[in-house]
Design an enzyme around this catalytic site. Structure first.
Site: not given
Length: 303
Positions: A108, A110, A165, A268
């Protein structure tokens, strides 16, 4: 973002295969091979006795079949041959991905612009300590995650999923996100404007900045159309450590936990929404893009 959700139990599968093929390899080396040797010796003794009798009777015999007989008697069954040959390979892969480096694929956006969809990355499994595979229990403490690290971890709401992250808050930090700017322990981070970022898939532009987080500089994106406040955060554990308002939020990171955010700030779902990441959910530090089949120029290290 979710990583390898389909292969969420791959480590367990690899562990089972390692144990199963290892048992077969061990049994073959210390038991089955000896049985085959014993049967081969008996067959060779009968072969030699038979040929010796024929020679004593004056009959000329061909001894070349002795080697073929021995080879046939000592040949491993197919299931043992394949298991034995796979065992060292499977065991090596299991060791490498459990204790040294594990590959992941970014599914993805993010972490754009740092990591792109389709990036195949490597994660250092020992930077933050040695952990037992499967149960992820730390047995040797080495380093702690630092602000600015790109980290892979088990998603707190569903530990079968791996997320990635950036660490923006470590235990004890007071994190404020106000008007899309981070303030850490009362000190606002510096932001250097960069040219707008073009999302080639959707043909949209985002504001792009160079953020300095504890000496780690990295690019982030802001979508001017998105609000500054956090919409509908979950009632996550220890959410009393956070307060939300129309400008953003403030959180104090509990002991043994980390606050994570994606570099694509307005696209995100991260700690702003689902809370803190406990230390026992840490997988490792992401550090290298080893392939992107859509763009090989992506290969290389990143911060």
């Amino acid at each position: 973002m979710s990583l390898q959700s389909i292969l969420g139990n791959f480590a367990l599968i690899l562990f089972i295969l390692t144990i199963a093929t290892g048992i077969i390899w061990f049994l073959d080396v210390f038991h089955f091979s000896r049985l085959r040797r014993a049967r081969a010796n008996q067959a060779l003794a009968e072969f030699d006795a038979r040929h010796a009798k024929l020679k004593a009777d004056g009959i000329k015999v061909d001894d070349s079949g002795r080697h073929r007989l021995e080879a046939e008697m000592l040949k491993q069954p197919t299931w043992i041959e394949y298991s034995g040959s796979f065992f060292p390979v499977i065991a090596l892969v299991f060791f490498l991905r459990s204790f040294l480096y594990e590959p992941f694929k970014i599914p993805s956006s993010s972490m754009v612009p740092t990591l792109m969809i389709g990036d195949l990355i490597l994660v250092n499994k020992y930077t933050y300590g040695i952990r037992l595979p499967i149960i992820n229990k730390k047995i040797i403490q080495l380093n702690d995650p630092q602000r600015g690290d790109v980290m892979v971890f088990k998603f707190p709401k569903d530990p079968s999923l791996d997320y990635i992250k950036r660490v923006v808050g470590v235990p004890g930090d007071k994190i404020t996100y106000k008007n899309k700017r981070l303030i850490v322990n009362g000190k606002e981070l510096s932001y250097q404007p960069l040219p707008d970022y073009l999302d080639e898939e959707h043909l949209t532009y985002s504001k792009q900045y160079l953020e300095n987080l504890s000496g780690i500089t990295h690019k982030i994106l802001n979508d001017e159309r998105a609000p500054a406040y956090v919409q509908n955060p979950d009632p996550f554990p220890m959410n009393e450590a956070c307060s939300y308002n129309v400008e953003g939020f403030t959180c104090t990171v509990p002991a043994g936990h980390y606050f994570m955010m994606g570099d694509n700030r307005d696209n995100s779902l991260d700690s702003r929404y689902w809370g803190f990441v406990p230390d026992q959910y840490i997988v490792g530090k992401a550090f290298f893009v080893w392939m992107n089949f859509g763009n090989i120029k992506r290969i290389g290290g990143f911060q």
